[in-house]
Design a protein around this motif. Structure first.
Motif, PDB file in Angstrom:
ATOM      1  N   MET A   1     -10.694  44.311   1.919  1.00  0.00           N
ATOM      2  CA  MET A   1     -10.196  43.827   3.252  1.00  0.00           C
ATOM      3  C   MET A   1      -8.886  45.010   3.922  1.00  0.00           C
ATOM      4  O   MET A   1      -7.839  45.800   3.589  1.00  0.00           O
ATOM      5  N   PRO A   2      -8.985  44.883   5.777  1.00  0.00           N
ATOM      6  CA  PRO A   2      -7.902  45.141   6.172  1.00  0.00           C
ATOM      7  C   PRO A   2      -6.464  45.054   6.480  1.00  0.00           C
ATOM      8  O   PRO A   2      -6.484  43.883   5.923  1.00  0.00           O
ATOM      9  N   GLU A   3      -5.765  45.466   7.539  1.00  0.00           N
ATOM     10  CA  GLU A   3      -4.391  45.319   7.331  1.00  0.00           C
ATOM     11  C   GLU A   3      -4.297  44.366   8.754  1.00  0.00           C
ATOM     12  O   GLU A   3      -5.625  45.187   9.854  1.00  0.00           O
ATOM     13  N   ILE A   4      -4.041  43.095   8.650  1.00  0.00           N
ATOM     14  CA  ILE A   4      -4.253  42.127   9.571  1.00  0.00           C
ATOM     15  C   ILE A   4      -2.714  41.736  10.184  1.00  0.00           C
ATOM     16  O   ILE A   4      -1.681  41.670   9.283  1.00  0.00           O
ATOM     17  N   VAL A   5      -2.896  40.957  10.954  1.00  0.00           N
ATOM     18  CA  VAL A   5      -1.055  40.749  12.082  1.00  0.00           C
ATOM     19  C   VAL A   5      -1.007  39.144  11.371  1.00  0.00           C
ATOM     20  O   VAL A   5      -1.670  38.867  11.179  1.00  0.00           O
ATOM     21  N   ALA A   6      -0.332  38.372  10.531  1.00  0.00           N
ATOM     22  CA  ALA A   6       0.037  37.837  10.258  1.00  0.00           C
ATOM     23  C   ALA A   6       0.955  37.550   8.961  1.00  0.00           C
ATOM     24  O   ALA A   6       2.464  38.487   9.378  1.00  0.00           O
TER      25      ALA A   6
END
Ligand code: ADP
Length: 625
Positions: free
Chosen positions: A487-492
């Motif tokens: 999975m990627p890095e996401i803003v959360a």
């Protein structure tokens, strides 16, 4: 008399008329006479006097034909305006010479006369051009054209057509039957059935005129008709353009007059030159009443300062807008407007300023009402948080006391109790443990979406691993096989996405009778959002029960079948929705489930500007109300 006979013999094309006196000659003199021949001495006048008198009336060539052959006579003759000088000889062969000289002078004279006539007709055409350009309809152009044609060319019959969609449409007819033709192919004047068709062209054929007259047309006429054709084409072109402009103006007018905004034009002094009729509906002033007045006259005195910006910036040629100011209606009511303007410049100077004035009174009052509601809502939220906090603490401490003393009882007096007594006590323990779980879940639920939770860049692989660490005991006990795809890095909000995985993976293991239970975490990039799926091979959910899943404390099974509070999925739903995403499930009873959720790439709220964005949301809301 002899001379006439000899001359006609020498050139059979000559028509010779002999006259006996000066007066008789003057009677004959008209356009049809191409040359005058005179003896040196005539009855009543000498040849040179006669020449002067003739030339005063007509520029016809004059040949002096005389037996007096001295140079003095010749010189005097040329001084009097004589064009040629031929000596009488006794040998009749000299008539050949005289005839040649007559023909040469006559032909020259025809040429000059033709040229002059051509010039006059051209001037006539030119002077008629203004009539053509004044015509404001095709019919007018047709009428004027036929007028000019019959006056200058003597045309009896004709028709006038314009080209529409490649075909000719007859505008005016005077007896001729127009042939059917593809006018756009007509480039040069052509003859059809004895009528001349000449095209009206600028860049392309835009019309045709067909004309006929009894005498036919000379080559010079044709050239003049071509000139006329160009003039008529220019007039048609101008009329077409005028109609186009009129139609466009009509279109713009109907747009401007039907928009809800007030459209206003002001000149370089700021005076109103046009204002759309909606000004009457909104502010109660008829547009005519406002002509030449200043818009500032209607603006509320408190806001006049804001309007100065409009005047000064627009007159400098700058575009701009004022978000809001108030205007007083004819009935004395105050209405709020937003105003944007664009100056139109010519030669570097502002000629007109176009303004669009939008009535925002309703929006303003809705915004105000919304702001009050938001304040109230925030206060309620604060109160609720305090309440939850206090209640959970107050509830939890007696619970802890119950749990502690029950366990003391079991430990210290367990031996003195019978089985029923011990069973009662363990039920008390269980119930208080469930109650603690319920209170904890309630607290979690109330915390989701709080402003202070930071949005950061989160490596979802790591978060999933941390969730699995938390679930270690459950995984071990069940022997579950968990697979997490990259999975990627996401803003959360990291703490909450971890909670999502804990709840969903945990459920996938818990509601599962397969050996071994399998749970798979997948990811898909949807462009504007991230998609996560948690798939299990568990018991599945029947279609009629799916609607209940995300409701708080809704359980599909008993505590005995599967332990839990029924808050896990509603916590997940609140987490996902607070980040602007969506959650759902696909399942078939007995064949497992896939719980999936999305998180938008551009999150609607960031913790740092949560307050600001709340306001933005409020005004956005107003936009869509
Ligand atoms: P809890 O797990 O505490 O019961 P949840 O809110 O997590 O509460 O779940 C609500 C109900 O949804 C559960 O009681 C269960 O019946 C059903 N459920 C949740 N996840 C699954 C799953 N993966 N497979 C089948 N049923 C599920």
């Amino acid at each position: 008399m002899f001379a006439k006979l000899f001359l006609e013999e020498a050139d059979r094309g000559l028509e010779v008329v002999s006259v006996r006196s000066f007066n008789e000659l003057l009677e004959y003199l008209d356009d049809s006479v191409d040359c005058v021949i005179s003896d040196y001495v005539m009855p009543g006048a000498d040849g040179m006097e006669l020449c002067r008198a003739v030339k005063r009336r007509h520029p016809v060539p004059f040949i002096l034909y005389t037996g007096r052959g001295s140079e003095v006579v010749a010189e005097a003759a040329f001084k009097s305006g004589v064009d040629d000088y031929v000596r009488k000889e006794s040998d009749p062969s000299h008539y050949q010479l005289l005839a040649r000289r007559i023909r040469s002078h006559a032909e020259n004279y025809w040429g000059i006369r033709e040229q002059t006539r051509y010039q006059h007709r051209l001037e006539d055409l030119r002077s008629n051009f203004h009539l053509l350009t004044e015509a404001s309809t095709m019919l007018g152009v047709g009428e004027t054209t036929f007028d000019v044609l019959s006056r200058i060319f003597g045309c009896g019959e004709g028709w006038f057509s314009v080209v529409e969609d490649g075909r000719t449409t007859t505008v005016l007819e005077r007896g001729l039957h127009p042939p059917s033709l593809d006018a756009s192919d007509l480039v040069e004047t052509t003859e059809v059935d004895g009528a001349y068709l000449f095209p009206l062209r600028i860049d392309e054929t835009i019309g045709v005129i067909g004309v006929k007259n009894g005498k036919g047309f000379s080559s010079q006429d044709m050239r003049l008709m071509d000139t006329l054709g160009l003039m008529v084409a220019q007039s048609i072109h101008r009329i077409n353009q005028m109609e186009m402009i009129r139609a466009r103006e009509e279109q713009f007018r109907s747009i401007v007059e039907n928009v809800q905004d007030v459209v206003m034009l002001t000149d370089s002094t700021g005076a109103i030159t046009y204002i759309s009729p909606s000004v009457n509906d909104i502010f109660g002033y008829p547009p005519e009443q406002l002509k030449a007045s200043m818009w500032g006259d209607m603006v509320h005195c408190d806001d006049l300062g804001k309007l100065e910006e409009f005047y000064s910036r627009s007159l400098k040629g700058e575009k701009g807008s004022i978000k809001e100011y108030s205007v007083v209606t004819s009935g004395g009511e105050t209405r709020w407007v937003s105003h944007s303007w664009t100056p139109i410049l010519k030669d570097g100077e502002v000629r007109v300023v176009v303004s669009a004035i939008n009535d925002i009174t309703w929006r303003k009052s809705t915004e105000e009402a919304l702001r009050v509601s938001l304040d109230e809502l925030e206060q309620t939220n604060r109160d609720l948080n305090d309440f939850t906090h206090v209640v959970s603490h107050d509830l939890k401490s007696p619970l802890m006391t119950i749990e502690s003393f029950t366990s003391f009882l079991l430990e210290d007096y367990g031996d003195t109790l019978d089985d029923v007594g011990r069973d009662y006590l363990s039920r008390v323990m269980e119930a208080s443990g469930r109650m603690t779980g319920l209170i904890d879940d309630l607290l979690t639920l109330s915390r989701v979406g709080r402003k202070f939770t930071e949005y950061t860049s989160v490596d979802m692989n790591r978060v999933a691993q941390e969730a699995l660490d938390d679930l270690e005991a459950q995984v071990k006990k069940s022997g579950a096989v968990i697979k997490v795809h990259p999975m990627p890095e996401i803003v959360a909000q990291e703490v909450w996405v971890k909670q999502l995985f804990v709840n969903l993976i945990g459920n996938g293991i818990k509601f599962n009778e397969s050996k071994p239970p399998r749970v798979e975490v997948t990811y898909r990039d949807l462009g504007d959002s991230h998609y996560f799926g948690v798939k299990d091979n568990g018991i599945g959910i029947s279609e009629d029960q799916r609607g209940l899943l995300f409701k708080v404390f809704q359980r599909l099974h008993t505590e005995k079948e599967y332990p839990g509070t029924g808050a896990g999925l509603s916590i997940c739903k609140k987490i996902v929705e607070s980040m602007g995403g969506a959650i759902g499930v696909e399942s078939q009873e007995g064949f497992g489930s896939v719980f999936h959720f999305t998180i938008p790439r551009n999150l609607p709220i960031r913790a740092a500007d949560a307050q600001v964005s709340q306001e933005a949301q409020a005004s956005n809301l107003v936009k869509y109300l």
